[in-house]
Design a protein around this motif. Sequence first.
Motif, PDB file in Angstrom:
ATOM      1  N   SER A 115     -13.990   2.897  -5.077  1.00  0.00           N
ATOM      2  CA  SER A 115     -14.570   2.348  -6.301  1.00  0.00           C
ATOM      3  C   SER A 115     -15.247   1.016  -6.042  1.00  0.00           C
ATOM      4  O   SER A 115     -14.728   0.164  -5.323  1.00  0.00           O
ATOM      5  N   ALA A 116     -16.405   0.819  -6.676  1.00  0.00           N
ATOM      6  CA  ALA A 116     -17.144  -0.419  -6.484  1.00  0.00           C
ATOM      7  C   ALA A 116     -16.443  -1.608  -7.124  1.00  0.00           C
ATOM      8  O   ALA A 116     -16.633  -2.746  -6.702  1.00  0.00           O
ATOM      9  N   ASN A 117     -15.647  -1.369  -8.170  1.00  0.00           N
ATOM     10  CA  ASN A 117     -14.993  -2.490  -8.826  1.00  0.00           C
ATOM     11  C   ASN A 117     -13.649  -2.841  -8.176  1.00  0.00           C
ATOM     12  O   ASN A 117     -12.941  -3.723  -8.640  1.00  0.00           O
ATOM     13  N   VAL A 118     -13.292  -2.144  -7.090  1.00  0.00           N
ATOM     14  CA  VAL A 118     -12.120  -2.507  -6.303  1.00  0.00           C
ATOM     15  C   VAL A 118     -12.617  -3.295  -5.101  1.00  0.00           C
ATOM     16  O   VAL A 118     -13.217  -2.730  -4.192  1.00  0.00           O
ATOM     17  N   ALA A 119     -12.399  -4.599  -5.126  1.00  0.00           N
ATOM     18  CA  ALA A 119     -12.990  -5.467  -4.108  1.00  0.00           C
ATOM     19  C   ALA A 119     -12.440  -5.200  -2.719  1.00  0.00           C
ATOM     20  O   ALA A 119     -13.176  -5.181  -1.741  1.00  0.00           O
ATOM     21  N   VAL A 120     -11.130  -5.013  -2.623  1.00  0.00           N
ATOM     22  CA  VAL A 120     -10.485  -4.735  -1.337  1.00  0.00           C
ATOM     23  C   VAL A 120      -9.649  -3.474  -1.499  1.00  0.00           C
ATOM     24  O   VAL A 120      -8.808  -3.396  -2.396  1.00  0.00           O
ATOM     25  N   ALA A 121      -9.887  -2.497  -0.676  1.00  0.00           N
ATOM     26  CA  ALA A 121      -9.118  -1.255  -0.718  1.00  0.00           C
ATOM     27  C   ALA A 121      -8.950  -0.767   0.707  1.00  0.00           C
ATOM     28  O   ALA A 121      -9.510  -1.340   1.644  1.00  0.00           O
ATOM     29  N   GLY A 122      -8.180   0.299   0.855  1.00  0.00           N
ATOM     30  CA  GLY A 122      -7.991   0.800   2.205  1.00  0.00           C
ATOM     31  C   GLY A 122      -7.287   2.125   2.236  1.00  0.00           C
ATOM     32  O   GLY A 122      -6.907   2.685   1.207  1.00  0.00           O
ATOM     33  N   PHE A 123      -7.133   2.609   3.454  1.00  0.00           N
ATOM     34  CA  PHE A 123      -6.491   3.894   3.706  1.00  0.00           C
ATOM     35  C   PHE A 123      -5.400   3.668   4.745  1.00  0.00           C
ATOM     36  O   PHE A 123      -5.684   3.214   5.854  1.00  0.00           O
ATOM     37  N   ASP A 124      -4.162   3.981   4.370  1.00  0.00           N
ATOM     38  CA  ASP A 124      -3.021   3.753   5.241  1.00  0.00           C
ATOM     39  C   ASP A 124      -2.841   4.944   6.177  1.00  0.00           C
ATOM     40  O   ASP A 124      -2.752   6.087   5.718  1.00  0.00           O
ATOM     41  N   ALA A 125      -2.798   4.689   7.462  1.00  0.00           N
ATOM     42  CA  ALA A 125      -2.588   5.774   8.427  1.00  0.00           C
ATOM     43  C   ALA A 125      -1.214   6.387   8.216  1.00  0.00           C
ATOM     44  O   ALA A 125      -0.219   5.680   8.020  1.00  0.00           O
ATOM     45  N   VAL A 126      -1.154   7.707   8.216  1.00  0.00           N
ATOM     46  CA  VAL A 126       0.102   8.418   7.984  1.00  0.00           C
ATOM     47  C   VAL A 126       1.135   8.007   9.029  1.00  0.00           C
ATOM     48  O   VAL A 126       0.861   7.969  10.228  1.00  0.00           O
ATOM     49  N   GLY A 127       2.337   7.670   8.543  1.00  0.00           N
ATOM     50  CA  GLY A 127       3.429   7.300   9.429  1.00  0.00           C
ATOM     51  C   GLY A 127       3.456   5.852   9.830  1.00  0.00           C
ATOM     52  O   GLY A 127       4.252   5.462  10.694  1.00  0.00           O
ATOM     53  N   THR A 128       2.600   5.012   9.233  1.00  0.00           N
ATOM     54  CA  THR A 128       2.552   3.592   9.612  1.00  0.00           C
ATOM     55  C   THR A 128       2.849   2.672   8.436  1.00  0.00           C
ATOM     56  O   THR A 128       2.546   1.483   8.504  1.00  0.00           O
ATOM     57  N   ALA A 129       3.434   3.208   7.360  1.00  0.00           N
ATOM     58  CA  ALA A 129       3.754   2.367   6.207  1.00  0.00           C
ATOM     59  C   ALA A 129       4.829   1.347   6.582  1.00  0.00           C
ATOM     60  O   ALA A 129       5.557   1.530   7.572  1.00  0.00           O
ATOM     61  N   PRO A 130       4.935   0.237   5.821  1.00  0.00           N
ATOM     62  CA  PRO A 130       5.980  -0.756   6.112  1.00  0.00           C
ATOM     63  C   PRO A 130       7.358  -0.103   6.180  1.00  0.00           C
ATOM     64  O   PRO A 130       7.725   0.699   5.321  1.00  0.00           O
ATOM     65  N   GLY A 131       8.107  -0.432   7.210  1.00  0.00           N
ATOM     66  CA  GLY A 131       9.415   0.162   7.422  1.00  0.00           C
ATOM     67  C   GLY A 131       9.394   1.379   8.314  1.00  0.00           C
ATOM     68  O   GLY A 131      10.443   1.846   8.763  1.00  0.00           O
TER      69      GLY A 131
END
Length: 317
Positions: A115-131
């Motif tokens: 979305s253009a109105n989301v200034a910072v966004a991203g895609f989390d690599a599977v299996g690399t979430a915090p924890g």
Amino acid sequence: MTQFLSMTARPRARMSATRNRMHGFSLVELMIALVISSILLIGIMQIFISSRDSYKLDEGLSRMQESGRFAASFLEREIRMAGNVGCRGRIKVGNVANYLTGGGGIVIADDDPTSANVAVAGFDAVGTAPGSSYTLTSSHPTNSATATNWGPSLDMALVTATGAVPGSDIIVVRYMGSDAVPLAPPYSNGTRVYATTPNTFAEQQVVIMGNCSNVAIFQIDTVASAGGVTAITHGNTNGIAPGNVCATWGAGTLPCAKNFTFDAQTTIGSMMTSVFYVAAGADGTPSLWRTSLANGGNTAEELISGVENMQVVYGID
């Protein structure tokens, strides 16, 4: 007789001294010398190899630190600009008019990473979430064409544009470019907007225009400058993708029905969308890349070689 014996004795003494001076090394002495020389040579070689390895290690660490500082500085500078659309710091969905055909790949939704109105966004690599625990492979990963290697699923346009490797996060940053200029009277109407000169705007360029209340995203059709003012139309952009939904604002259905008021507090500039990710570099090793999405196309550039993985953690203000 005594004198004769005395004269013959002296040459014998000289011959004996000459034989002693011409005496060479024995085989045992030569072998001992070779062993000592070999030990000294091995020691010198070990010192040389150790010094060379230490130099290479120090050089590698220096390059790694330098690359890390450059990457952090580059990302910091780019991310700091995220969300810059003029004087308004936060834009709501209802205050954004996206006139690009099909959204131009820029969907307007609060929870959509594209979305253009989301200034910072991203895609989390599977299996690399915090924890989570993620193990890097001994070999360099290859570029992925599978959108589900990230969560949410990577937009297929980004899969094609980036060729990112799995296991590494992707971050998207959007903002108004540094080429932004204020609007000039009469500012805007249903078919044109008016920008101050000088500026660098050109046909087919995707731009974002915003003030303290509203934002409009469209593609420039024609540019005409006269008297210190540049008149910009937003028609069909000569069939160049992505194109605009409508040539006239304020008529028909959404988004064409939207025709926000823009004034002297409005600035207009290039719509910048930068995607940072890890992909195979020119030499086959993983590198940090940036792809700039604009005007229906993309431009990829390799920033730093030797970056194997990137993990992004977001904080909420």
